[in-house]
Structures are given as structure tokens and as C-alpha cells.
Design a protein around this motif. Structure first.
Motif, mmCIF file in Angstrom:
data_model
loop_
_atom_site.group_PDB
_atom_site.id
_atom_site.type_symbol
_atom_site.label_atom_id
_atom_site.label_comp_id
_atom_site.label_asym_id
_atom_site.label_seq_id
_atom_site.Cartn_x
_atom_site.Cartn_y
_atom_site.Cartn_z
ATOM 1 N N THR A 1 0.866 -0.987 0.049
ATOM 2 C CA THR A 1 -0.023 -0.212 0.165
ATOM 3 C C THR A 1 0.933 1.318 -0.115
ATOM 4 O O THR A 1 0.311 2.347 -0.657
ATOM 5 C CB THR A 1 -0.969 0.062 1.311
ATOM 6 O OG1 THR A 1 -0.015 0.043 2.359
ATOM 7 C CG2 THR A 1 -2.008 -1.308 1.143
ATOM 8 N N GLY A 2 2.188 1.103 0.394
ATOM 9 C CA GLY A 2 2.931 2.259 0.788
ATOM 10 C C GLY A 2 2.846 2.946 1.776
ATOM 11 O O GLY A 2 3.226 3.980 2.211
ATOM 12 N N PHE A 3 1.978 2.491 2.641
ATOM 13 C CA PHE A 3 1.765 2.974 4.037
ATOM 14 C C PHE A 3 3.012 2.967 4.684
ATOM 15 O O PHE A 3 3.521 1.875 4.967
ATOM 16 C CB PHE A 3 0.697 2.233 4.939
ATOM 17 C CG PHE A 3 0.278 3.079 6.251
ATOM 18 C CD1 PHE A 3 -0.693 3.811 6.351
ATOM 19 C CD2 PHE A 3 1.010 2.623 7.269
ATOM 20 C CE1 PHE A 3 -1.292 4.342 7.468
ATOM 21 C CE2 PHE A 3 0.568 3.218 8.589
ATOM 22 C CZ PHE A 3 -0.465 4.167 8.659
ATOM 23 N N ILE A 4 3.571 3.927 5.427
ATOM 24 C CA ILE A 4 4.976 3.973 6.139
ATOM 25 C C ILE A 4 4.623 3.493 7.636
ATOM 26 O O ILE A 4 3.863 4.218 8.373
ATOM 27 C CB ILE A 4 5.632 5.107 6.119
ATOM 28 C CG1 ILE A 4 6.345 5.397 4.892
ATOM 29 C CG2 ILE A 4 6.629 5.513 7.254
ATOM 30 C CD1 ILE A 4 6.821 6.840 4.340
ATOM 31 N N ILE A 5 5.031 2.310 8.124
ATOM 32 C CA ILE A 5 4.613 1.641 9.413
ATOM 33 C C ILE A 5 5.574 2.234 10.346
ATOM 34 O O ILE A 5 5.018 2.431 11.478
ATOM 35 C CB ILE A 5 4.843 0.425 9.266
ATOM 36 C CG1 ILE A 5 4.171 -0.299 8.098
ATOM 37 C CG2 ILE A 5 4.551 -0.498 10.622
ATOM 38 C CD1 ILE A 5 4.921 -1.829 7.449
ATOM 39 N N GLN A 6 6.751 2.620 10.268
ATOM 40 C CA GLN A 6 7.674 3.163 11.192
ATOM 41 C C GLN A 6 8.501 4.003 10.797
ATOM 42 O O GLN A 6 9.391 3.824 9.396
ATOM 43 C CB GLN A 6 8.292 1.624 11.961
ATOM 44 C CG GLN A 6 8.992 2.220 13.061
ATOM 45 C CD GLN A 6 9.095 1.042 14.238
ATOM 46 O OE1 GLN A 6 8.696 -0.152 13.982
ATOM 47 N NE2 GLN A 6 9.760 1.349 15.359
ATOM 48 N N ILE A 7 9.142 4.940 11.554
ATOM 49 C CA ILE A 7 10.020 6.036 11.244
ATOM 50 C C ILE A 7 11.633 5.796 12.081
ATOM 51 O O ILE A 7 10.951 5.638 13.090
ATOM 52 C CB ILE A 7 9.671 7.380 11.136
ATOM 53 C CG1 ILE A 7 8.161 7.514 10.355
ATOM 54 C CG2 ILE A 7 10.585 8.520 10.752
ATOM 55 C CD1 ILE A 7 7.436 8.880 10.672
ATOM 56 N N TYR A 8 12.416 5.810 11.686
ATOM 57 C CA TYR A 8 13.719 6.095 12.485
ATOM 58 C C TYR A 8 14.583 7.070 12.152
ATOM 59 O O TYR A 8 14.779 7.106 10.718
ATOM 60 C CB TYR A 8 14.426 4.770 12.388
ATOM 61 C CG TYR A 8 15.751 4.798 13.345
ATOM 62 C CD1 TYR A 8 15.501 4.921 14.723
ATOM 63 C CD2 TYR A 8 16.946 4.769 12.764
ATOM 64 C CE1 TYR A 8 16.608 4.742 15.592
ATOM 65 C CE2 TYR A 8 17.992 4.886 13.710
ATOM 66 C CZ TYR A 8 17.788 4.957 14.848
ATOM 67 O OH TYR A 8 19.084 5.067 15.713
ATOM 68 N N VAL A 9 14.801 8.117 13.103
ATOM 69 C CA VAL A 9 15.747 9.217 12.405
ATOM 70 C C VAL A 9 17.085 9.042 13.143
ATOM 71 O O VAL A 9 17.186 8.922 14.407
ATOM 72 C CB VAL A 9 14.959 10.646 13.110
ATOM 73 C CG1 VAL A 9 15.904 11.457 12.797
ATOM 74 C CG2 VAL A 9 13.672 10.755 12.425
ATOM 75 N N HIS A 10 18.093 9.121 12.263
ATOM 76 C CA HIS A 10 19.563 8.964 12.557
ATOM 77 C C HIS A 10 20.258 10.130 12.565
ATOM 78 O O HIS A 10 20.282 10.910 11.793
ATOM 79 C CB HIS A 10 20.080 7.786 12.143
ATOM 80 C CG HIS A 10 21.629 7.548 12.499
ATOM 81 N ND1 HIS A 10 21.957 7.043 13.908
ATOM 82 C CD2 HIS A 10 22.921 8.337 12.072
ATOM 83 C CE1 HIS A 10 23.297 7.129 13.734
ATOM 84 N NE2 HIS A 10 23.847 7.653 12.783
ATOM 85 N N LEU A 11 20.609 10.637 13.781
ATOM 86 C CA LEU A 11 21.638 12.028 13.714
ATOM 87 C C LEU A 11 22.843 11.756 13.377
ATOM 88 O O LEU A 11 23.560 10.752 13.664
ATOM 89 C CB LEU A 11 21.648 12.545 15.285
ATOM 90 C CG LEU A 11 20.289 13.212 15.572
ATOM 91 C CD1 LEU A 11 20.496 13.638 17.019
ATOM 92 C CD2 LEU A 11 19.780 14.432 14.598
#
Length: 521
Positions: free
Chosen positions: A290-300
Motif C-alpha cells: 500500500t505504501g503506508f509507512i509503518i515505522q520511522i527512524y531518525v538517525h543523527l
């Protein structure tokens, strides 16, 4: 000859339909976001990350292909010794069929929205009023502390909930106008919008922009560099989990969030120099159906701590850590995760398999961690094989595939049987035989690439200098795209049939109070 060519032309559509039938769960149509220009769906191994595009699109040793002069030739004593060593490590040319991971969950939205649901209703599945009210409280707290330290601001009055919604609406409007300056709304120029400008004065908008905060102050226990936005990211993650159940197949990647190419092409050299380089990388786990983004992770990219670059020895180690963070809620569900070369590794895949997470990844001898893989499968032979030819080695449930199609493509998987065959259809070349894992990788990645090419057009164009604010607006962009996907899967879509641009425009007007946002009951 003519009859043979006609027969081949007749067979190709039938093969294509058969291949498509295996992926009926891929719901994204080519016009998912309306007319959005050309996409890269034609290249099945295109990377969605601009930074790693060359490594994914090329073969494992980067085209043009060159034979490895150090590689032992078949039939020689060196080759026989190498095969014996690999057999001793558990890798064998004897292939065993294995069933795919069982998956009985039904993916899709968890809540049935009524046909009357508005764009605001879908957006507030992820950013409800209680989150907006907290932004109001934190912004007012920050304004008071700022003025206590630097002097009173007579033009400031505490922000209200309707004003906060309007503030968000103004910034979100840049995702459909594609104008980097929000202030152009009041400018009287090409991007001006009188109906929006009348809701709030430019001076008031700039005051809220000056003091806007999600978390006003660092607590004594907080050491994370993103402490000003992390609570919002956590809340967003909880709402993603509760609103949607993903399909079995998912992709780990970096979405296209780099500079708008139109801006790059038209801005001056001085403007480019002034633009600060992004100090973080944004990774996602995305439902490939579907393209739905399930999880986000931000790395500095800067800073210490266990996740900092100074604590990690190399990029594969960093990307392995990113993958583990993205999949921390995926254990025990028999998901199939598709990965690019920077993440694919035998060690990581074996670790995931113990958690009942299965993988299929593209390998690169330069970009991937190849520890534990048979060297004979990582070098190119002196004479290229015919297109569609492949070699496979198996160790337990893990299969290493080397497939040739104008270059050597290597895959590591424990999600697909090595004896099952698939096909890739090319418009000019016709059908190219391949292992089923290669077909699956190409099918799912091409859908994600089409999605990325289209939804990246609707990222918020406003570019603040502060890292936490950049992360915040990217997260809001993802929430709106997820809201649109739920809208397209709901009964409300069959009433209005908004394109992605129309959905965004409608959301802006509802946030500014210019349209009634009928509550979903």
C-alpha cells in the motif's frame, strides 16, 4: 520466423498477467497520487535513496562488469579447494524446497471511516487535538521563558488551538504549492493566496513561527539530540500502529527527502551555499502493498552515544543498527522484509530469522557486509553467462543467488524457496527467467519506487534551519501521505475521489477553518 515472433508476443502478456496475479495484494495503482510525472518503475533494482541510488541500480560490482582476475576458474584445483572450504562452512549447491513463511493476518485499516469523513478526520487519526493542544501549551511556555530571558515582546499573545491549526495549515500548504517560502502567501506574487491570507496576518504567523515548540525544555534525564521532537515521533508511531495493519511484505529504505530538483535548478549559487547540509538521515519501514509507512527512524549524523557515528565502526554496522530499530516491533509476525545492499548481511538476516522476521535483500560486494558468504559467489566469471542464468548456494534456510541480466545481481534470502522459478517481463527484451526471490524483489521494490517518486512531490517545502523542526515537518508530511492512503482505502474516497493534491488542499482549508471538517462518527 514471423509466426514464432507472434507466438512470443502472445505469450508475453500471459506471462505478465501470471506474474501480476502473484502480487494481487499490491494495491498501489499507477495514478495513486494523480498525474505526477515519470517514475522509475521500469528499473526493478532502483534504489529509493538518492544517496545510494548508484549502488542499488548497478550490479554488485558496479557496471561496467569486469571479471575478477583472482577468481579461480571452474575445474581448476583452486576452484575445487574453494568449493570444499565453502562446503565445510555449510554452503552447498544442493537445493531444498521450503514453504514460504505463513501469514494469516489481514492487512489494512483497523477502523472503518464513514463516507462523510473529511481530510481532517483522516489527518487527526495521527495528529489528534490532544497533540495540537500540547503544541499550544509548549509554544506558550517557550514564549514566556524566552521573554523572561531576552525581554518582553509586546506584539506576542498566547497562541490558541484554532491558531495552531491555522499555523500548521499554512506550512502544509507548501506541500501542494511547492513554494519554499510560506510568506509568499501574503506576498501578492505568483504564490499568493488571498483566501488563505485573510485567516491570519503575516505578522501573527511569523510570531508563532518564532516561538513554535513541541517540547519547550529539556528534562534532566533527557540526553537524546532530538528531545524537542521525540515525544511527537513516539505519538505518531503509536497512532500508525493502531490505525493500520501492514501486509506481510515490507521494505526498509530511505525515502526521497532531498532538495526539490526544481529549486536546485532555479536557485542561485549563493542560495545553495547558504543552505545547510541535513544533519540526519530518515529511514522507514514501509508496507510494500500500500505504501503506508509503518515505522520511522531518525538517525543523527553527528553526536555521541551508542547510536552516534563515532561509536560505530562502519556503514554496514550503522545500517544494521537502523534495521534493528525499524523492526523492533515486527518480531514473531512472519513478515518478509526487503532490503537494499547497505542493510543486507548474513549475520543480520540470521538474527532476524530467530525473531521470525524473514528477509530478501540485494547484495553488493562493495556496499554490503559479506562476512560468512561463499567467495566463489561474489566474484564475476571471465565469461558472462546468458541473460537469466543463475547460480544458487544454500546454507540451512538461507539462499545466496547470483543472477545475470546485463550484469550480475546477487540476492540473499530466507523468505523464498530457491527451487521456485519466476519471471521478469521487459518491454523490449521479453520475459527473463529468474528465481522467485528475484521476481518478488523486483515487483515489490518497483511499487515502492513508484510510490516514492510520487509522494516525494508532496513533502512540505518549508525548510527551517533547526534540525528538530526539519524532522517535525518531514514527519507531518509522512502522516499526511499515510492519511491519504487510508482515505483511498475507505468509503469516503468513492464519494469525492480526491487526488493527493486535492486532498492536501482540502486539509489546508479545513485546518484554516475555511471548510467544514465534518467529524467522523
Amino acid at each position: 520466423m514471423a509466426e514464432g515472433g507472434g507466438g512470443a508476443r502472445k505469450r508475453a502478456p500471459a506471462l505478465l498477467e501470471a506474474a501480476r496475479a502473484r502480487y494481487e495484494s499490491l494495491h498501489i495503482s499507477d495514478d495513486v497520487f494523480g498525474e505526477s510525472g515519470p517514475d522509475s518503475g521500469g528499473n526493478p533494482f532502483y534504489s529509493t535513496s538518492a544517496a545510494s541510488r548508484s549502488s542499488s541500480a548497478a550490479s554488485s560490482d558496479d557496471e561496467p562488469e569486469r571479471p575478477d582476475p583472482a577468481a579461480p576458474q571452474p575445474g581448476t584445483p583452486d576452484a575445487q579447494n574453494l568449493e570444499e572450504d565453502e562446503a565445510g562452512a555449510g554452503w552447498s549447491a544442493t537445493l531444498r524446497d521450503r514453504p514460504p513463511p505463513r501469514f494469516e493476518d489481514t492487512g489494512g485499516p483497523t477502523r472503518k471511516m464513514p463516507p462523510s469523513a473529511s481530510a481532517m478526520d483522516f489527518f487527526q487519526l495521527f495528529v489528534p487535538d490532544n497533540i495540537l493542544k500540547n503544541m499550544v501549551v509548549q509554544t506558550n511556555m517557550y514564549a514566556r521563558k524566552f521573554q523572561e530571558r531576552f525581554g518582553s515582546d509586546g506584539a506576542w499573545a498566547d497562541v490558541t488551538l484554532p491558531e495552531m491549526k491555522a499555523f500548521l495549515g499554512y506550512v502544509i500548504s507548501t506541500s501542494t504549492s511547492h513554494c519554499e517560502s510560506v510568506l509568499s502567501i501574503w506576498s501578492g506574487g505568483f504564490y499568493s493566496n488571498r483566501s488563505l491570507a485573510l485567516v491570519m496576518s503575516q505578522a501573527r504567523f511569523e510570531k508563532i513561527l518564532k516561538y513554535f515548540h513541541v517540547v519547550a525544555f529539556r528534562s534532566s534525564q533527557t540526553m537524546h539530540g532530538l528531545y524537542k521532537v521525540q515525544p511527537f515521533l513516539d505519538s505518531l508511531q503509536t497512532s500508525f500502529d493502531s490505525a493500520f495493519r501492514p501486509s506481510q511484505t515490507q521494505v526498509l529504505h530511505e525515502p526521497l527527502i532531498d532538495e526539490d530538483p526544481v529549486f536546485i535548478a532555479t536557485c542561485t549559487e549563493r542560495e545553495l551555499r547558504k543552505r545547510k547540509k541535513r544533519k540526519f538521515s530518515l529511514w522507514v519501514r514501509q508496507c510494500s502493498s500500500t505504501g503506508f509507512i509503518i515505522q520511522i527512524y531518525v538517525h543523527l549524523k553527528e553526536g555521541g552515544g551508542p547510536d552516534g557515528l563515532d561509536a560505530l565502526k562502519n556503514k554496514p554496522q550503522l545500517h544494521g543498527m537502523v534495521a534493528k530499530n525499524l523492526c523492533r516491533n515486527a518480531a514473531g509476525k512472519n513478515y518478509i522484509i526487503f532490503t537494499g545492499p547497505s542493510i543486507t548481511s548474513l549475520t543480520l538476516f540470521e538474527e532476524f530469522e530467530k525473531q521470525e522476521i524473514y528477509c530478501c535483500g540485494l547484495l553488493s560486494s562493495r556496499k554490503s557486509d559479506c562476512t560468512g558468504l561463499p567467495p566463489s559467489m561474489l566474484s564475476n566469471p571471465a565469461t558472462p553467462p546468458a541473460r537469466g542464468q543463475h547460480q544458487i548456494r544454500m546454507k540451512g534456510s538461507m539462499s545466496l543467488i547470483c543472477w545475470y541480466n546485463k550484469g550480475h545481481f546477487r540476492f540473499l534470502t530466507n523468505a523464498y524457496s530457491p527451487v521456485q522459478q519466476g519471471v521478469i517481463i521487459k518491454r523490449r527484451s521479453g520475459e527473463i527467467p529468474c528465481p522467485l526471490a528475484v521476481e518478488a524483489f523486483a515487483a515489490h521494490l518497483s511499487y515502492i519506487c513508484k510510490y516514492d517518486d510520487k509522494y516525494s512531490k508532496y513533502f512540505i517545502s518549508h525548510k527551517p534551519n533547526k534540525t528538530w523542526q526539519q524532522v517535525f515537518w518531514f514527519a507531518i508530511s509522512i502522516a499526511i501521505n499515510n492519511a491519504y492512503i487510508l482515505y483511498k482505502m475507505s468509503d469516503a474516497y468513492h464519494v469525492k475521489r480526491y487526488s493527493r493534491a486535492q486532498f492536501g488542499e482540502r486539509l489546508v482549508r479545513e485546518l484554516l477553518g475555511l471548510e467544514d471538517a465534518s467529524p467522523a462518527h
